[in-house]
Design a protein around this motif. Sequence first.
Motif, PDB file in Angstrom:
ATOM      1  N   ARG A  40     -15.115 -13.208  50.810  1.00 53.17           N
ATOM      2  CA  ARG A  40     -16.811 -12.697  49.679  1.00 53.17           C
ATOM      3  C   ARG A  40     -16.462 -12.119  48.391  1.00 53.17           C
ATOM      4  N   GLN A  41     -17.434 -12.190  47.756  1.00 46.26           N
ATOM      5  CA  GLN A  41     -17.227 -12.089  46.194  1.00 46.26           C
ATOM      6  C   GLN A  41     -18.846 -11.110  45.550  1.00 46.26           C
ATOM      7  N   ALA A  42     -18.194 -10.166  44.825  1.00 46.58           N
ATOM      8  CA  ALA A  42     -19.157  -9.112  44.768  1.00 46.58           C
ATOM      9  C   ALA A  42     -19.194  -9.271  42.502  1.00 46.58           C
ATOM     10  N   PRO A  43     -20.304  -9.157  42.547  1.00 48.51           N
ATOM     11  CA  PRO A  43     -20.568  -9.473  40.946  1.00 48.51           C
ATOM     12  C   PRO A  43     -19.599  -8.291  40.218  1.00 48.51           C
ATOM     13  N   GLY A  44     -19.203  -9.852  39.548  1.00 53.10           N
ATOM     14  CA  GLY A  44     -17.995  -9.658  38.129  1.00 53.10           C
ATOM     15  C   GLY A  44     -16.787  -8.657  38.965  1.00 53.10           C
ATOM     16  N   LYS A  45     -16.471  -9.522  39.929  1.00 53.86           N
ATOM     17  CA  LYS A  45     -15.273  -9.293  40.974  1.00 53.86           C
ATOM     18  C   LYS A  45     -14.735 -10.828  41.504  1.00 53.86           C
ATOM     19  N   GLU A  46     -13.486 -11.129  42.022  1.00 56.79           N
ATOM     20  CA  GLU A  46     -12.937 -12.236  42.155  1.00 56.79           C
ATOM     21  C   GLU A  46     -13.366 -13.166  43.057  1.00 56.79           C
ATOM     22  N   ARG A  47     -13.232 -13.872  44.406  1.00 51.77           N
ATOM     23  CA  ARG A  47     -13.876 -14.234  45.637  1.00 51.77           C
ATOM     24  C   ARG A  47     -12.384 -13.260  46.440  1.00 51.77           C
ATOM     25  N   GLU A  48     -12.508 -12.515  47.383  1.00 50.68           N
ATOM     26  CA  GLU A  48     -11.410 -11.990  48.489  1.00 50.68           C
ATOM     27  C   GLU A  48     -11.942 -12.050  49.979  1.00 50.68           C
ATOM     28  N   MET A  49     -10.834 -12.636  50.630  1.00 51.69           N
ATOM     29  CA  MET A  49     -10.390 -12.761  51.241  1.00 51.69           C
ATOM     30  C   MET A  49     -10.853 -11.521  52.435  1.00 51.69           C
ATOM     31  N   VAL A  50     -12.167 -11.908  53.834  1.00 51.84           N
ATOM     32  CA  VAL A  50     -11.940 -10.604  54.377  1.00 51.84           C
ATOM     33  C   VAL A  50     -11.859 -10.668  55.405  1.00 51.84           C
ATOM     34  N   ALA A  51     -11.843 -11.886  56.420  1.00 52.09           N
ATOM     35  CA  ALA A  51     -10.772 -12.148  57.724  1.00 52.09           C
ATOM     36  C   ALA A  51     -10.324 -13.662  57.803  1.00 52.09           C
ATOM     37  N   THR A  52     -10.123 -13.734  58.422  1.00 53.61           N
ATOM     38  CA  THR A  52      -9.958 -15.416  59.419  1.00 53.61           C
ATOM     39  C   THR A  52      -9.111 -15.352  60.555  1.00 53.61           C
ATOM     40  N   ALA A  53      -9.660 -16.916  61.436  1.00 55.97           N
ATOM     41  CA  ALA A  53      -9.278 -16.855  62.608  1.00 55.97           C
ATOM     42  C   ALA A  53      -8.244 -17.871  62.540  1.00 55.97           C
ATOM     43  N   THR A  54      -7.578 -18.477  62.945  1.00 59.26           N
ATOM     44  CA  THR A  54      -7.193 -20.046  63.772  1.00 59.26           C
ATOM     45  C   THR A  54      -7.708 -20.518  64.666  1.00 59.26           C
ATOM     46  N   ASN A  55      -7.838 -21.468  64.826  1.00 54.85           N
ATOM     47  CA  ASN A  55      -8.290 -21.869  66.650  1.00 54.85           C
ATOM     48  C   ASN A  55      -7.509 -21.778  67.879  1.00 54.85           C
ATOM     49  N   GLY A  56      -6.427 -20.911  66.868  1.00 50.07           N
ATOM     50  CA  GLY A  56      -4.802 -20.656  67.974  1.00 50.07           C
ATOM     51  C   GLY A  56      -5.075 -19.658  68.339  1.00 50.07           C
ATOM     52  N   GLY A  57      -5.757 -18.915  68.294  1.00 48.92           N
ATOM     53  CA  GLY A  57      -6.519 -17.355  68.450  1.00 48.92           C
ATOM     54  C   GLY A  57      -5.608 -16.264  67.275  1.00 48.92           C
ATOM     55  N   TRP A  58      -4.679 -16.877  66.348  1.00 50.06           N
ATOM     56  CA  TRP A  58      -4.309 -16.209  65.548  1.00 50.06           C
ATOM     57  C   TRP A  58      -5.381 -15.028  64.430  1.00 50.06           C
ATOM     58  N   LYS A  59      -5.785 -13.989  64.109  1.00 47.75           N
ATOM     59  CA  LYS A  59      -6.656 -13.803  63.083  1.00 47.75           C
ATOM     60  C   LYS A  59      -5.253 -12.759  61.920  1.00 47.75           C
ATOM     61  N   ASN A  60      -6.618 -12.707  60.385  1.00 48.16           N
ATOM     62  CA  ASN A  60      -6.231 -11.929  59.397  1.00 48.16           C
ATOM     63  C   ASN A  60      -7.052 -11.253  59.195  1.00 48.16           C
ATOM     64  N   TYR A  61      -7.298  -9.960  59.089  1.00 45.91           N
ATOM     65  CA  TYR A  61      -7.931  -8.888  57.649  1.00 45.91           C
ATOM     66  C   TYR A  61      -7.592  -8.464  56.914  1.00 45.91           C
ATOM     67  N   GLY A  62      -8.786  -8.386  55.802  1.00 46.07           N
ATOM     68  CA  GLY A  62      -8.429  -8.207  54.111  1.00 46.07           C
ATOM     69  C   GLY A  62      -8.287  -6.480  54.957  1.00 46.07           C
TER      70      GLY A  62
END
Length: 115
Positions: A38-60
């Motif tokens: 996500r990217q808010a006005p005036g801010k850098e883009r940041e990771m919110v959440a990701t998931a591999t197709n192997g089931g591993w997940k990561n959250y900001g």
Amino acid sequence: QVQLVESGGGLVQPGGSLSLSCTASGSIPGFNIMGWYRQAPGKEREMVATATNGGWKNYGDSVKGRFTISRESGWNTVYLQMNSLRPEDTAVYYCRLFGGVTDYWGQGTQVTVSS
């Protein structure tokens, strides 16, 4: 080429919920990661959440315990369930698929949290 089709987003009051979805099609690598940034006005883009197709997940850190990412690997679709939304979650949310030399972004969808 990979195509990403996003849906969801919109306007919600603080404390409310929204869900986003993103479906990928095309030349998708065997191992890949799909997620939301996500990217808010005036801010850098940041990771919110990701998931591999192997089931591993990561959250900001800012969304842990409030957002949940899930994938339907057979359909290359990723979902983001957003609960307990806050005004600071307001941003354009982008779907991303990457793996190997592949890196594609969706067009983005607006999420606004406001009373």
